[in-house]
Design an enzyme around this catalytic site. Structure first.
Site, PDB file in Angstrom:
ATOM      1  N   ASP A 215       0.807  -1.234   0.000  1.00 43.16           N
ATOM      2  CA  ASP A 215       0.000   0.000   0.000  1.00 43.16           C
ATOM      3  C   ASP A 215       0.835   1.278   0.000  1.00 43.16           C
ATOM      4  OD1 ASP A 215       0.919  -0.330   2.649  1.00 43.16           O
ATOM      5  OD2 ASP A 215      -0.710   0.932   3.382  1.00 43.16           O
TER       6      ASP A 215
ATOM      7  N   ASN B 158       2.399   2.638   2.127  1.00 46.15           N
ATOM      8  CA  ASN B 158       2.118   3.365   3.375  1.00 46.15           C
ATOM      9  C   ASN B 158       0.899   4.292   3.294  1.00 46.15           C
ATOM     10  OD1 ASN B 158       2.846   3.449   6.035  1.00 46.15           O
ATOM     11  ND2 ASN B 158       4.118   5.281   5.818  1.00 46.15           N
TER      12      ASN B 158
HETATM   13  C1  LIG Z   1       3.829  -3.651   3.800  1.00 47.21           C
HETATM   14  S1  LIG Z   1       3.276  -4.060   5.358  1.00 47.21           S
HETATM   15  C2  LIG Z   1       1.627  -3.419   5.321  1.00 47.21           C
HETATM   16  C3  LIG Z   1       1.542  -2.003   5.725  1.00 47.21           C
HETATM   17  C4  LIG Z   1       0.135  -1.482   5.830  1.00 47.21           C
HETATM   18  N1  LIG Z   1       0.182  -0.044   5.817  1.00 47.21           N
HETATM   19  C5  LIG Z   1      -0.547  -1.964   7.068  1.00 47.21           C
HETATM   20  O1  LIG Z   1      -0.533  -1.225   8.049  1.00 47.21           O
HETATM   21  O2  LIG Z   1      -1.098  -3.046   7.077  1.00 47.21           O
HETATM   22  C6  LIG Z   1       2.925  -5.787   5.191  1.00 47.21           C
HETATM   23  C7  LIG Z   1       2.857  -6.539   6.473  1.00 47.21           C
HETATM   24  O3  LIG Z   1       4.151  -6.849   6.937  1.00 47.21           O
HETATM   25  C8  LIG Z   1       4.163  -6.990   8.339  1.00 47.21           C
HETATM   26  N2  LIG Z   1       5.220  -6.112   8.870  1.00 47.21           N
HETATM   27  C9  LIG Z   1       5.886  -5.132   8.202  1.00 47.21           C
HETATM   28  N3  LIG Z   1       6.816  -4.582   8.982  1.00 47.21           N
HETATM   29  C10 LIG Z   1       6.768  -5.219  10.180  1.00 47.21           C
HETATM   30  C11 LIG Z   1       7.498  -5.109  11.404  1.00 47.21           C
HETATM   31  N4  LIG Z   1       8.480  -4.227  11.547  1.00 47.21           N
HETATM   32  N5  LIG Z   1       7.169  -5.948  12.412  1.00 47.21           N
HETATM   33  C12 LIG Z   1       6.193  -6.853  12.267  1.00 47.21           C
HETATM   34  N6  LIG Z   1       5.472  -7.010  11.126  1.00 47.21           N
HETATM   35  C13 LIG Z   1       5.748  -6.206  10.107  1.00 47.21           C
HETATM   36  C14 LIG Z   1       2.773  -6.640   8.830  1.00 47.21           C
HETATM   37  O4  LIG Z   1       2.068  -7.849   9.057  1.00 47.21           O
HETATM   38  C15 LIG Z   1       2.187  -5.874   7.659  1.00 47.21           C
HETATM   39  O5  LIG Z   1       0.793  -6.010   7.596  1.00 47.21           O
END
Ligand SMILES: C[S@@+](CC[C@H](N)C(=O)[O-])C[C@H]1O[C@@H](n2cnc3c(N)ncnc32)[C@H](O)[C@@H]1O
Length: 283
Positions: free
Chosen positions: A186, A188
């Site tokens: 997304d 962000n």
């Molecule tokens: C690209 S992120 C999604 C961001 C989106 N804005 C959201 O809030 O769902 C994809 C997924 O990776 C995981 N994730 C990303 N960074 C993380 C972190 N530092 N610690 C734990 N899970 C993480 C989360 O489960 C997140 O939903």
């Protein structure tokens, strides 16, 4: 294919755009086959040369992967990807997400300790993309495809939703738990959405212990495949610092934590060699 170079497709009830798209995909499939046989031919030539020089020959990637798979332990840890975000992604993002999932699978195939990977809440465009774009995905080993959401598939107590926004820090992997990653690309635009959904539904949550082990010059939200790869590296090494250094791309400005005394180099060449730094910039 009907005749040389011609592509046969089912045109019934397809729009012009869909026909064009299908044609392109079929042509790409043909091109891939061609590339595959060229690669095989080159490998044969290289092996013949090495043999003539009395050197050991390399097996094909496929054969090497097969060999790696037979050395794998059966999965004991479940990691699920929550695929219910289709409605918030455009076609490009969905394509990107499926590419990230292919990377998760590639990581699983090479891991000595593979996870049982589950795609939950899988339907709609993501499922279509898998069907159209990923040949043979139905035969993926150690992977389950589920239309139901993770809340319906797992016991509530066993779920830990992974989210960068959580105050809980994931210290260890617990095989009685299933770690859920939001299958979401997304850029962000929907900050913390998967986290707030998990909280609202009463699920446990945790973040990766990034700031405890390394320094990042950018935000700590990782892509789906980087989260998966970090978990996989930790399952093998038991070392978060090493896992993050291996999996978080350099462009995110990952550095050894100043408080940690280290030479900054990984000693695990096994993992080193297979973690790609070219991963998506699309979190
Ligand atoms: C690209 S992120 C999604 C961001 C989106 N804005 C959201 O809030 O769902 C994809 C997924 O990776 C995981 N994730 C990303 N960074 C993380 C972190 N530092 N610690 C734990 N899970 C993480 C989360 O489960 C997140 O939903």
């Amino acid at each position: 294919m009907t005749e040389a170079g011609a592509v046969s497709i089912d045109v019934v009830s397809l729009s012009k755009r869909q026909i064009k798209k299908r044609k392109k995909e079929e042509q790409w499939r043909l091109k891939k086959d061609e590339l595959r046989s060229t690669r095989k031919e080159r490998l044969r030539e290289r092996n013949a040369k090495r043999k003539a020089e009395g050197k050991a020959t390399k097996g094909s990637t496929r054969k090497r992967l097969k060999r790696m798979e037979t050395d794998q332990l059966p999965p004991t840890q479940r990691v699920a990807i929550d695929m219910r975000f289709d409605h918030l992604m455009n076609d490009k993002d969905i394509k990107n997400l499926i590419r990230q999932i292919e990377r998760c699978y590639a990581c699983n195939r090479r891991s000595k300790k593979p996870f049982h990977m589950l795609l939950t809440g899988l339907s709609g465009k993501s499922l279509e993309r898998l069907e159209e774009g990923v040949e043979g995905y139905r035969n993926w080993k150690n992977v389950t495809f589920e239309r139901r959401g993770y809340g319906e598939v797992f016991e509530k107590e066993s779920v830990v939703y992974l989210a960068a926004e959580s105050d809980n820090v994931l210290a260890e992997l617990d095989s009685s738990k299933v770690y859920v990653i939001g299958g979401f690309v997304d850029h962000n635009h929907h900050k913390g959405l998967s986290f707030s959904q998990a909280v609202a539904a009463g699920f446990s949550h945790a973040r990766l212990p990034i700031s405890e082990h390394v320094k990042l010059n950018s935000r700590k939200v990782l892509t789906v495949n980087h989260v998966y790869e970090a978990l996989a590296a930790f399952a093998e090494t038991g070392d978060w610092r090493e896992s993050f250094l291996l999996t978080i791309p350099h462009r995110k400005g990952v550095e050894t934590h100043p408080s940690v005394h280290t030479d900054g180099h990984s000693t695990n060449t096994d993992i080193d060699s297979r973690v790609s730094d070219k991963a998506e910039s699309n979190a």
